[in-house]
Motif scaffolding. Structure first.
Motif, PDB file in Angstrom:
ATOM      1  N   VAL A  49     -22.912  57.112  71.527  1.00  0.00           N
ATOM      2  CA  VAL A  49     -22.646  55.691  71.312  1.00  0.00           C
ATOM      3  C   VAL A  49     -22.944  55.319  69.851  1.00  0.00           C
ATOM      4  O   VAL A  49     -22.165  54.607  69.216  1.00  0.00           O
ATOM      5  CB  VAL A  49     -23.444  54.818  72.300  1.00  0.00           C
ATOM      6  CG1 VAL A  49     -23.367  53.346  71.919  1.00  0.00           C
ATOM      7  CG2 VAL A  49     -22.929  55.039  73.719  1.00  0.00           C
ATOM      8  N   VAL A  84     -13.632  52.516  72.255  1.00  0.00           N
ATOM      9  CA  VAL A  84     -14.404  51.503  72.987  1.00  0.00           C
ATOM     10  C   VAL A  84     -14.378  51.823  74.477  1.00  0.00           C
ATOM     11  O   VAL A  84     -15.420  51.809  75.145  1.00  0.00           O
ATOM     12  CB  VAL A  84     -13.866  50.082  72.719  1.00  0.00           C
ATOM     13  CG1 VAL A  84     -14.468  49.069  73.686  1.00  0.00           C
ATOM     14  CG2 VAL A  84     -14.157  49.674  71.274  1.00  0.00           C
ATOM     15  N   GLU A  88     -17.627  52.911  76.885  1.00  0.00           N
ATOM     16  CA  GLU A  88     -17.962  52.168  78.096  1.00  0.00           C
ATOM     17  C   GLU A  88     -17.931  53.084  79.314  1.00  0.00           C
ATOM     18  O   GLU A  88     -18.819  53.025  80.175  1.00  0.00           O
ATOM     19  CB  GLU A  88     -16.987  51.008  78.289  1.00  0.00           C
ATOM     20  CG  GLU A  88     -17.172  49.902  77.275  1.00  0.00           C
ATOM     21  CD  GLU A  88     -16.088  48.835  77.334  1.00  0.00           C
ATOM     22  OE1 GLU A  88     -15.083  49.001  78.073  1.00  0.00           O
ATOM     23  OE2 GLU A  88     -16.244  47.824  76.630  1.00  0.00           O
ATOM     24  N   GLU A  89     -16.922  53.929  79.403  1.00  0.00           N
ATOM     25  CA  GLU A  89     -16.780  54.792  80.565  1.00  0.00           C
ATOM     26  C   GLU A  89     -17.852  55.874  80.622  1.00  0.00           C
ATOM     27  O   GLU A  89     -18.348  56.203  81.707  1.00  0.00           O
ATOM     28  CB  GLU A  89     -15.383  55.388  80.597  1.00  0.00           C
ATOM     29  CG  GLU A  89     -14.346  54.319  80.913  1.00  0.00           C
ATOM     30  CD  GLU A  89     -12.922  54.793  80.831  1.00  0.00           C
ATOM     31  OE1 GLU A  89     -12.691  56.019  80.845  1.00  0.00           O
ATOM     32  OE2 GLU A  89     -12.040  53.939  80.755  1.00  0.00           O
ATOM     33  N   THR A  92     -21.003  54.126  81.783  1.00  0.00           N
ATOM     34  CA  THR A  92     -20.902  53.839  83.216  1.00  0.00           C
ATOM     35  C   THR A  92     -21.088  55.107  84.039  1.00  0.00           C
ATOM     36  O   THR A  92     -21.819  55.120  85.041  1.00  0.00           O
ATOM     37  CB  THR A  92     -19.545  53.174  83.534  1.00  0.00           C
ATOM     38  OG1 THR A  92     -19.469  51.935  82.826  1.00  0.00           O
ATOM     39  CG2 THR A  92     -19.378  52.923  85.023  1.00  0.00           C
TER      40      THR A  92
END
Length: 105
Positions: A49, A84, A88-89, A92
């Motif tokens: 990240v 992006v 996020e994935e 998650t």
């Protein structure tokens, strides 16, 4: 975007205008992973990240540079959106693995 069976993103990252995307971390199988493996994976996700944010900043410079061609700027927008979504994935997917790991007791 995420190939859960392989534990890695399905979309292929692209270098645009000298902005090299980070490699996505491989996530452990939380049904058999050790605590050390989960902690190491958490570090890898955080690093992904962090490097991903630097990649996004690099892409933003291309997107905002009116002297660059439309094709390159559009490619940067596409890569920005892909990055992006990947960030996020991955977050998650890692959080889901944490839930599975913790449920093992």
């Amino acid at each position: 975007w995420w190939d859960d069976a392989a534990g890695e993103p399905a979309a292929t990252p692209q270098a645009v205008g000298g902005c090299a995307p980070p490699a996505a971390p491989q996530l452990p199988d939380a049904t058999v992973a050790t605590e050390d493996e989960m902690v190491a994976s958490q570090r890898q996700v955080r690093e992904f990240v962090q490097v991903g944010e630097a990649h996004l900043a690099c892409l933003a410079e291309i997107i905002d540079d009116d002297e660059r061609g439309a094709d390159e700027r559009n490619a940067a927008v596409g890569e920005h959106n892909r990055m992006v979504a990947a960030m996020e994935e991955i977050a998650t997917a890692f959080n889901e693995r944490i839930r599975v790991f913790r449920a093992r007791g």
